[in-house]
Design a protein around this motif. Structure first.
Motif, PDB file in Angstrom:
ATOM      1  N   TYR A 120       0.851  -1.182   0.000  1.00  0.00           N
ATOM      2  CA  TYR A 120       0.000   0.000   0.000  1.00  0.00           C
ATOM      3  C   TYR A 120       0.890   1.236   0.000  1.00  0.00           C
ATOM      4  CZ  TYR A 120      -3.825  -3.190   0.892  1.00  0.00           C
ATOM      5  OH  TYR A 120      -4.736  -4.210   0.767  1.00  0.00           O
ATOM      6  N   PHE A 121       0.528   2.179  -0.847  1.00  0.00           N
ATOM      7  CA  PHE A 121       1.362   3.371  -1.012  1.00  0.00           C
ATOM      8  C   PHE A 121       1.513   4.111   0.314  1.00  0.00           C
ATOM      9  CE2 PHE A 121       1.755   7.952  -1.682  1.00  0.00           C
ATOM     10  CZ  PHE A 121       2.967   7.978  -2.354  1.00  0.00           C
ATOM     11  N   ASP A 122       2.727   4.553   0.540  1.00  0.00           N
ATOM     12  CA  ASP A 122       3.051   5.374   1.702  1.00  0.00           C
ATOM     13  C   ASP A 122       3.926   6.516   1.209  1.00  0.00           C
ATOM     14  OD1 ASP A 122       4.890   6.162   4.079  1.00  0.00           O
ATOM     15  OD2 ASP A 122       3.298   4.985   5.027  1.00  0.00           O
ATOM     16  N   SER A 123       3.724   7.719   1.729  1.00  0.00           N
ATOM     17  CA  SER A 123       4.493   8.877   1.274  1.00  0.00           C
ATOM     18  C   SER A 123       5.998   8.672   1.430  1.00  0.00           C
ATOM     19  CB  SER A 123       4.055  10.142   2.017  1.00  0.00           C
ATOM     20  OG  SER A 123       4.232   9.982   3.418  1.00  0.00           O
ATOM     21  N   GLN A 124       6.386   7.827   2.380  1.00  0.00           N
ATOM     22  CA  GLN A 124       7.804   7.529   2.584  1.00  0.00           C
ATOM     23  C   GLN A 124       8.428   6.921   1.328  1.00  0.00           C
ATOM     24  OE1 GLN A 124       9.895   8.163   5.170  1.00  0.00           O
ATOM     25  NE2 GLN A 124      11.552   7.248   3.972  1.00  0.00           N
ATOM     26  N   MET A 125       7.621   6.251   0.530  1.00  0.00           N
ATOM     27  CA  MET A 125       8.121   5.607  -0.689  1.00  0.00           C
ATOM     28  C   MET A 125       8.664   6.637  -1.680  1.00  0.00           C
ATOM     29  SD  MET A 125       5.341   2.581  -1.321  1.00  0.00           S
ATOM     30  CE  MET A 125       5.302   1.148  -0.237  1.00  0.00           C
ATOM     31  N   ILE A 126       8.095   7.830  -1.680  1.00  0.00           N
ATOM     32  CA  ILE A 126       8.593   8.891  -2.563  1.00  0.00           C
ATOM     33  C   ILE A 126      10.002   9.290  -2.144  1.00  0.00           C
ATOM     34  CG2 ILE A 126       8.238  11.264  -3.353  1.00  0.00           C
ATOM     35  CD1 ILE A 126       5.243  10.851  -2.901  1.00  0.00           C
ATOM     36  N   ASP A 127      10.181   9.500  -0.848  1.00  0.00           N
ATOM     37  CA  ASP A 127      11.516   9.840  -0.333  1.00  0.00           C
ATOM     38  C   ASP A 127      12.516   8.728  -0.641  1.00  0.00           C
ATOM     39  OD1 ASP A 127      10.517  12.202   0.693  1.00  0.00           O
ATOM     40  OD2 ASP A 127      10.179  11.384   2.697  1.00  0.00           O
ATOM     41  N   ASN A 128      12.058   7.493  -0.502  1.00  0.00           N
ATOM     42  CA  ASN A 128      12.944   6.361  -0.767  1.00  0.00           C
ATOM     43  C   ASN A 128      13.396   6.334  -2.219  1.00  0.00           C
ATOM     44  OD1 ASN A 128      12.644   5.555   1.896  1.00  0.00           O
ATOM     45  ND2 ASN A 128      11.058   4.048   1.447  1.00  0.00           N
ATOM     46  N   ARG A 129      12.473   6.590  -3.122  1.00  0.00           N
ATOM     47  CA  ARG A 129      12.817   6.601  -4.546  1.00  0.00           C
ATOM     48  C   ARG A 129      13.785   7.739  -4.862  1.00  0.00           C
ATOM     49  NH1 ARG A 129      10.084   3.654  -8.550  1.00  0.00           N
ATOM     50  NH2 ARG A 129       9.712   1.605  -7.611  1.00  0.00           N
ATOM     51  N   GLY A 180      17.174   6.918  -3.547  1.00  0.00           N
ATOM     52  CA  GLY A 180      17.749   5.670  -4.020  1.00  0.00           C
ATOM     53  C   GLY A 180      17.701   4.551  -2.992  1.00  0.00           C
ATOM     54  N   ALA A 181      16.861   4.710  -1.979  1.00  0.00           N
ATOM     55  CA  ALA A 181      16.770   3.705  -0.912  1.00  0.00           C
ATOM     56  C   ALA A 181      15.811   2.585  -1.291  1.00  0.00           C
ATOM     57  CB  ALA A 181      16.311   4.370   0.387  1.00  0.00           C
ATOM     58  N   ASN A 182      15.836   1.530  -0.525  1.00  0.00           N
ATOM     59  CA  ASN A 182      14.851   0.456  -0.597  1.00  0.00           C
ATOM     60  C   ASN A 182      13.445   1.050  -0.533  1.00  0.00           C
ATOM     61  OD1 ASN A 182      13.051  -1.600   0.237  1.00  0.00           O
ATOM     62  ND2 ASN A 182      14.050  -1.821   2.220  1.00  0.00           N
ATOM     63  N   ASP A 183      12.556   0.635  -1.432  1.00  0.00           N
ATOM     64  CA  ASP A 183      11.193   1.176  -1.479  1.00  0.00           C
ATOM     65  C   ASP A 183      10.470   1.076  -0.142  1.00  0.00           C
ATOM     66  OD1 ASP A 183      11.411   1.886  -4.095  1.00  0.00           O
ATOM     67  OD2 ASP A 183      10.153   0.275  -4.896  1.00  0.00           O
ATOM     68  N   PHE A 184      10.759   0.020   0.630  1.00  0.00           N
ATOM     69  CA  PHE A 184      10.020  -0.245   1.861  1.00  0.00           C
ATOM     70  C   PHE A 184      10.748   0.241   3.109  1.00  0.00           C
ATOM     71  CE2 PHE A 184       8.878  -3.732  -1.139  1.00  0.00           C
ATOM     72  CZ  PHE A 184       7.595  -3.295  -1.399  1.00  0.00           C
ATOM     73  N   TYR A 185      11.835   0.957   2.913  1.00  0.00           N
ATOM     74  CA  TYR A 185      12.614   1.464   4.040  1.00  0.00           C
ATOM     75  C   TYR A 185      11.806   2.471   4.863  1.00  0.00           C
ATOM     76  CZ  TYR A 185      16.213   4.125   6.541  1.00  0.00           C
ATOM     77  OH  TYR A 185      16.949   4.764   7.512  1.00  0.00           O
TER      78      TYR A 185
END
Length: 359
Positions: A141-150, A153-158
């Protein structure tokens, strides 16, 4: 107005023809790949790639053999590389879960509200539906943290915490039924929290203890974020998605792991790869390559046409594959330090190797 309509029709026709040409090209490429041997696939994968490290483990007739390949099929000896095994990590969770079920600590038919802090009068998925990806949960499920991760360059689920996972569980309303198979990192992550509650221990610590003490794998661990290759995913200790794909291992440990499924006489081990649900989930590419997803056990995919039990995994810079055929006492491990979409994936190579060994 008529001119505009004619232009739109022309554009549509061009796009339609282009799509047909692309599909024909794709079929030709897939058929060409399907006719290649595993050795030819490895030659393509390693050609002119100075960074590639491919580790292959084979179990046959009770014996193990290994190959470590670098650029242009160069054989390396007396070396061991550490790979992220991605979603194969889910099978480790399933094995621990199966043992807990055999000991009466968990019931497969239980609703997860029995173990987690959830309202008991609302339907939540059962353990079985989560293990078989038939719960109705999305992959994630989308989480705003995923934008920061992308962006970083971090793991999508970090940095998506366990509490966020549980909050999402509370907000997603499902029906009490078996949904169509939908591979769910989220669902497996929820099961990680169930195990935490049952054993009253953090999942990372729990799984690392299980790997060392129960499985006797000395070079395998979860969420360590490091090894002797490059570009490992970063995990935080409170990350909720760790159960779905955070294990790092090498080909020697993973071959021992597959050997467990071939040789163990423990009932809870066999239960993990017994069919639990018919899924018929092979996509077009898999079907063209003769890779079948007919049924599912406790996370393990079952190719009933070839009598293979298998699972694969991928992270940003690694992809992996394991499979076994207990009747013929054959198993395969393929670990690669490249993204799955680079040249030929480990799944395709590993499945071809399994078929060659079974001939």
């Amino acid at each position: 107005m008529k001119k505009v309509s004619k232009v739109l029709i022309c554009i549509f026709c061009v796009l339609f023809i282009a799509a047909i040409i692309y599909c024909i090209f794709k079929v030709i490429q897939l058929d060409k790949l399907s006719n290649m041997s595993s050795e030819e696939m490895l030659e393509v994968l390693t050609k002119e790639n100075s960074n590639v490290k491919v580790s292959i483990g084979v179990l046959k007739d009770g014996k193990s053999s290994f190959r470590i390949l670098g650029q242009n099929m160069k054989e390396e000896e007396n070396v061991s590389y550490d790979y992220e095994i991605g979603s194969i990590s889910k099978t480790f969770l399933a094995l621990m879960m199966s043992e807990a079920i055999s000991e009466g600590k968990i019931n497969m038919e239980d609703n997860i509200s029995k173990y987690l802090d959830l309202e008991s009068d609302i339907y939540y998925p059962t353990i079985k539906r989560l293990l078989t990806h038939t719960s109705g949960y999305s992959s994630y499920y989308f989480d705003s943290q995923m934008i920061d991760n992308r962006l970083s360059g971090a793991n999508d689920f970090y940095n998506i915490s366990k509490s966020k996972i549980l909050d999402k569980v509370k907000s997603v309303h499902l029906k009490d039924k078996n949904y169509k198979f939908n591979y769910s990192n989220f669902g497996i992550s929820v099961l990680g929290q169930v195990l935490e509650k049952v054993y009253n221990k953090d999942y990372t610590a729990l799984m690392n203890e299980y790997i060392k003490e129960n499985l006797k794998l000395e070079n395998t661990s979860v969420a360590t974020c490091k090894g002797n290759l490059d570009l490992y995913w970063t995990w935080d200790k409170d990350d909720g998605y760790i159960p779905a794909g955070a294990i790092i291992s090498n080909v020697y440990d993973m071959t021992k792991y597959v050997e467990l499924y071939l040789n163990s006489d423990k009932r809870y081990v066999a239960k993990t790869y017994e069919p639990q649900s018919h899924i018929d989930a092979s996509n077009f590419i898999y079907k063209r390559l003769g890779i079948n997803m007919d049924e599912i056990g406790m996370t393990w995919i079952i190719d009933s046409k070839n009598d293979f039990v298998w699972h694969n995994g991928a992270t940003g810079n690694f992809n992996s594959f394991v499979a076994f055929n207990r009747a013929k006492n054959i198993g395969v491990v393929v670990l690669v330090n490249t993204p799955p979409n680079e040249k030929i994936p480990s799944t395709v190579i590993g499945m071809k190797l399994m078929k060659e060994l079974c001939e």
